[in-house]
Scaffold this motif. Structure first.
Motif, PDB file in Angstrom:
ATOM      1  N   PRO A  67     -95.618-105.012  19.443  1.00 18.34           N
ATOM      2  CA  PRO A  67     -95.133-104.355  20.652  1.00 18.34           C
ATOM      3  C   PRO A  67     -93.719-104.821  20.980  1.00 18.34           C
ATOM      4  O   PRO A  67     -93.311-105.917  20.597  1.00 18.34           O
ATOM      5  CB  PRO A  67     -96.136-104.810  21.721  1.00 18.34           C
ATOM      6  CG  PRO A  67     -96.629-106.135  21.216  1.00 18.34           C
ATOM      7  CD  PRO A  67     -96.655-106.013  19.718  1.00 18.34           C
ATOM      8  N   GLU A  68     -92.988-103.991  21.675  1.00 14.20           N
ATOM      9  CA  GLU A  68     -91.619-104.330  22.067  1.00 14.20           C
ATOM     10  C   GLU A  68     -91.619-105.562  22.977  1.00 14.20           C
ATOM     11  O   GLU A  68     -92.393-105.659  23.926  1.00 14.20           O
ATOM     12  CB  GLU A  68     -90.982-103.148  22.791  1.00 14.20           C
ATOM     13  CG  GLU A  68     -89.679-103.451  23.485  1.00 14.20           C
ATOM     14  CD  GLU A  68     -88.650-104.056  22.553  1.00 14.20           C
ATOM     15  OE1 GLU A  68     -87.804-104.799  23.045  1.00 14.20           O
ATOM     16  OE2 GLU A  68     -88.691-103.791  21.341  1.00 14.20           O
ATOM     17  N   SER A  69     -90.742-106.524  22.667  1.00 19.60           N
ATOM     18  CA  SER A  69     -90.686-107.757  23.462  1.00 19.60           C
ATOM     19  C   SER A  69     -89.260-108.183  23.782  1.00 19.60           C
ATOM     20  O   SER A  69     -89.058-109.250  24.338  1.00 19.60           O
ATOM     21  CB  SER A  69     -91.399-108.894  22.710  1.00 19.60           C
ATOM     22  OG  SER A  69     -90.760-109.143  21.457  1.00 19.60           O
ATOM     23  N   PHE A  74     -88.771-101.341  28.335  1.00 15.54           N
ATOM     24  CA  PHE A  74     -89.806-100.781  27.461  1.00 15.54           C
ATOM     25  C   PHE A  74     -90.701-101.870  26.874  1.00 15.54           C
ATOM     26  O   PHE A  74     -91.305-101.683  25.819  1.00 15.54           O
ATOM     27  CB  PHE A  74     -89.160 -99.971  26.335  1.00 15.54           C
ATOM     28  CG  PHE A  74     -88.281 -98.856  26.838  1.00 15.54           C
ATOM     29  CD1 PHE A  74     -88.831 -97.648  27.232  1.00 15.54           C
ATOM     30  CD2 PHE A  74     -86.916 -99.035  26.941  1.00 15.54           C
ATOM     31  CE1 PHE A  74     -88.022 -96.635  27.702  1.00 15.54           C
ATOM     32  CE2 PHE A  74     -86.102 -98.024  27.410  1.00 15.54           C
ATOM     33  CZ  PHE A  74     -86.650 -96.815  27.801  1.00 15.54           C
ATOM     34  N   GLU A  75     -90.799-102.987  27.542  1.00 16.04           N
ATOM     35  CA  GLU A  75     -91.596-104.106  27.041  1.00 16.04           C
ATOM     36  C   GLU A  75     -93.058-103.692  26.889  1.00 16.04           C
ATOM     37  O   GLU A  75     -93.640-103.057  27.770  1.00 16.04           O
ATOM     38  CB  GLU A  75     -91.478-105.296  27.990  1.00 16.04           C
ATOM     39  CG  GLU A  75     -92.066-106.570  27.430  1.00 16.04           C
ATOM     40  CD  GLU A  75     -91.653-107.793  28.235  1.00 16.04           C
ATOM     41  OE1 GLU A  75     -92.010-108.911  27.819  1.00 16.04           O
ATOM     42  OE2 GLU A  75     -90.968-107.628  29.258  1.00 16.04           O
ATOM     43  N   GLY A  76     -93.641-104.044  25.745  1.00 13.21           N
ATOM     44  CA  GLY A  76     -95.026-103.703  25.459  1.00 13.21           C
ATOM     45  C   GLY A  76     -95.214-102.402  24.728  1.00 13.21           C
ATOM     46  O   GLY A  76     -96.311-102.128  24.226  1.00 13.21           O
ATOM     47  N   ARG A  77     -94.174-101.592  24.627  1.00 11.45           N
ATOM     48  CA  ARG A  77     -94.285-100.310  23.944  1.00 11.45           C
ATOM     49  C   ARG A  77     -94.174-100.517  22.435  1.00 11.45           C
ATOM     50  O   ARG A  77     -93.287-101.229  21.966  1.00 11.45           O
ATOM     51  CB  ARG A  77     -93.173 -99.387  24.426  1.00 11.45           C
ATOM     52  CG  ARG A  77     -93.126 -98.034  23.746  1.00 11.45           C
ATOM     53  CD  ARG A  77     -91.977 -97.222  24.308  1.00 11.45           C
ATOM     54  NE  ARG A  77     -91.836 -95.931  23.653  1.00 11.45           N
ATOM     55  CZ  ARG A  77     -90.917 -95.032  23.953  1.00 11.45           C
ATOM     56  NH1 ARG A  77     -90.038 -95.291  24.904  1.00 11.45           N
ATOM     57  NH2 ARG A  77     -90.859 -93.883  23.309  1.00 11.45           N
ATOM     58  N   PRO A  78     -95.037 -99.905  21.613  1.00 12.05           N
ATOM     59  CA  PRO A  78     -94.911-100.045  20.153  1.00 12.05           C
ATOM     60  C   PRO A  78     -93.607 -99.418  19.667  1.00 12.05           C
ATOM     61  O   PRO A  78     -93.172 -98.382  20.175  1.00 12.05           O
ATOM     62  CB  PRO A  78     -96.116 -99.270  19.620  1.00 12.05           C
ATOM     63  CG  PRO A  78     -97.054 -99.164  20.760  1.00 12.05           C
ATOM     64  CD  PRO A  78     -96.212 -99.113  21.988  1.00 12.05           C
ATOM     65  N   TRP A  79     -92.984-100.056  18.691  1.00 11.82           N
ATOM     66  CA  TRP A  79     -91.775 -99.473  18.107  1.00 11.82           C
ATOM     67  C   TRP A  79     -91.877 -99.521  16.587  1.00 11.82           C
ATOM     68  O   TRP A  79     -92.512-100.402  16.019  1.00 11.82           O
ATOM     69  CB  TRP A  79     -90.508-100.167  18.608  1.00 11.82           C
ATOM     70  CG  TRP A  79     -90.326-101.605  18.226  1.00 11.82           C
ATOM     71  CD1 TRP A  79     -90.993-102.679  18.723  1.00 11.82           C
ATOM     72  CD2 TRP A  79     -89.389-102.136  17.276  1.00 11.82           C
ATOM     73  NE1 TRP A  79     -90.545-103.837  18.141  1.00 11.82           N
ATOM     74  CE2 TRP A  79     -89.557-103.533  17.257  1.00 11.82           C
ATOM     75  CE3 TRP A  79     -88.426-101.555  16.457  1.00 11.82           C
ATOM     76  CZ2 TRP A  79     -88.799-104.357  16.438  1.00 11.82           C
ATOM     77  CZ3 TRP A  79     -87.674-102.381  15.639  1.00 11.82           C
ATOM     78  CH2 TRP A  79     -87.861-103.766  15.639  1.00 11.82           C
ATOM     79  N   LEU A 425     -86.100 -97.520  18.015  1.00  9.90           N
ATOM     80  CA  LEU A 425     -86.997 -97.821  19.122  1.00  9.90           C
ATOM     81  C   LEU A 425     -87.404 -96.563  19.871  1.00  9.90           C
ATOM     82  O   LEU A 425     -88.377 -96.564  20.615  1.00  9.90           O
ATOM     83  CB  LEU A 425     -86.302 -98.799  20.076  1.00  9.90           C
ATOM     84  CG  LEU A 425     -87.108 -99.333  21.256  1.00  9.90           C
ATOM     85  CD1 LEU A 425     -88.359-100.038  20.767  1.00  9.90           C
ATOM     86  CD2 LEU A 425     -86.274-100.256  22.109  1.00  9.90           C
TER      87      LEU A 425
END
Length: 500
Positions: A67-69, A74-79, A425
């Protein structure tokens, strides 16, 4: 002429000394190529830092899909980290030898490309093969920077070798393996599919449209190669990100997506030289044109004119065309005359390569790599980041677009607003333009700035927003130099002091 005798009294074949000379010259040529890309092209690309961070995160978490960190919006969103395998390779080289380890890796990649280029031209004379390889190195040298694009260049070299040196049936499993790897190394596997498709179509047309076993194996390789690209952790996601990036008009805000005429002439001299050389020789020897190579290189050259990042991808598919045309020049000069020229030039060239290789590696060893960790660069906020490490608590940073990867690498506990992963992303369409309008303080800039309530603003010292924040309530100037300016939100700074 007396034949040389081996130690046991048996005659040594006359061509054996020539082969040993060829092998020695090959080693020197590889050394010179590595020296060129290591010592003459030492630029640090901003993308390197987020690639290193990506490799670190994968190895540390032992997971590929993460997940995006790094981004606070957009933290937690898959990229879709489509080039994950290259990032692991880059970070492994960095962990082994620092920036010097990356230099070694870049030199090895250059040698591998040259080897496959020479192998693709097997059957041509020594002079033609090495001249073509020299043209490749010379025309692409400007792009041998620390970028994952290097892996696409290597994959292209392998593909051209397979297309030239293997029959359709024999090369099919290797082509499938290549594209399965390519889809995990870099997003430009689409260019490889374009080269493969054009090669197949043109060869079929050259055969007057006839169908036989070879043609059928060729035709099957294209859809099967497309299917092989799905052998990645993200499946169709690698195609979706590629189409999203190509279809987004905001990619033109990034300089590498600009057309060739918006860049300086010296940046494109290699590309223009290759195009003009191939065109001139094709006009002189039209019957010796290698049509599959011409079709593929022209298609990519057209892309390079529109988007300068593709100019480096022309050289490898153009090598069979260049090799065929230079062989025609060699024949026109006459075999005996060519051999005399080669015999005279080869010792001189060999000596020059020895000197160049030694000087290049000596320069690389004696001169420290210019990176943000060594000394101030005009394109990185090195001192501002050092100040934040020493004095400021972690937080959210509204930042310059090109600095996002550097901040993610140097300040892993902080979160950024934007970074160069935009096309990967899948930020919402218009996001880069929104950021640009904010730093230029156009209408609505305050609303953009306040998205996610950043704790810091780190931008170029001469940006409009840097001057505007001086008068904005709630913001405090923390650091300024000739590169960057850093503002902090007073409430966040006070909270950091109360809860260190």
């Amino acid at each position: 002429m007396r034949r040389a005798m081996a130690g046991d009294g048996l005659p040594v074949p006359a061509e054996e000394p020539a082969r040993r000379g060829h092998r020695a010259f090959l080693l020197l040529f590889l050394a010179a190529s590595a020296a060129a890309v290591v010592s003459l092209q030492r630029q640090v690309d901003p993308d390197l830092f987020w690639h290193l961070r990506g490799g670190l995160d994968i190895l540390r978490s032992e997971r590929i899909v993460l997940p995006e960190s790094w981004n606070y919006l957009f933290e937690g969103r898959p990229w879709v980290n489509q080039q994950w395998a290259t990032e692991v390779l880059f970070y492994s080289a960095f962990r082994w030898g620092g920036y010097g380890g990356l230099l070694v890796l870049k030199g090895l990649l250059a040698c591998a490309m040259v080897l496959f280029a020479l192998a693709a031209l097997r059957g041509r004379s020594l002079a033609v093969r090495f001249l073509c390889a020299g043209v490749f190195v010379g025309t692409t040298l400007h792009y041998f920077i620390f970028r994952t694009h290097l892996m696409s260049l290597l994959c292209t070299a392998v593909l051209v070798f397979l297309l030239e040196r293997r029959g359709a049936r024999d090369r099919l499993p290797w082509v499938l393996l290549l594209f399965a790897l390519w889809a995990n190394l870099h997003a430009l596997f689409g260019l490889g599919l374009l080269i493969l498709g054009l090669w197949v179509v043109v060869r079929w047309l050259q055969g007057r449209g006839r169908f036989n076993a070879e043609v059928l194996w060729d035709a099957a390789s294209v859809p099967l190669a497309c299917a092989a690209t799905l052998a990645n952790p993200f499946g169709w996601g690698v195609w979706q990100t590629a189409f999203s990036a190509l279809g987004d008009p905001e990619t033109k805000l990034v300089t590498e997506w600009w057309p060739i005429w918006r860049h300086s002439l010296d940046q494109n001299l290699g590309f223009l030289f290759l195009v003009l050389l191939a065109a001139a020789l094709a006009l002189l020897f039209p019957r010796r044109v290698h049509w599959p190579s011409l079709a593929a290189s022209c298609a990519i050259a057209a892309l390079g004119v529109q988007h300068v990042r593709f100019t480096s991808d022309v050289a490898l598919p153009a090598l069979p065309l260049l090799g065929s045309l230079l062989a025609a020049v060699e024949e026109a000069l006459g075999e005996a005359r060519t051999q005399r020229i080669v015999c005279r030039v080869l010792p001189v060239l060999t000596g020059a390569l020895v000197v160049f290789s030694a000087a290049g590696f000596a320069f690389a060893a004696a001169t420290p790599l210019v990176t943000p960790g060594d000394r101030l660069r005009v394109d990185y906020p090195v001192r501002a980041v050092a100040w934040m490490k020493a004095n400021a608590p972690p937080g959210r940073i509204f930042n310059e677009y090109a600095w996002g990867g550097y901040l993610a690498w140097e300040l892993p506990r902080c979160r950024t607003f934007i970074d160069p992963r935009t096309g990967v992303l899948l930020f919402p369409r218009g996001f880069v333009g929104e950021w640009k309008r904010a730093v230029e303080t156009r209408p609505g800039w305050r609303e953009t700035l306040e998205r996610g309530r950043p704790d810091y603003v780190l931008v170029l010292s001469d940006n409009y927003i840097a001057a505007q924040l001086t008068a904005e309530p709630g913001w405090e100037l923390l650091f300024r130099d000739n590169v960057s300016v850093l503002y902090g939100r007073r409430a966040a700074l006070q909270k950091g002091k109360e809860h260190p």
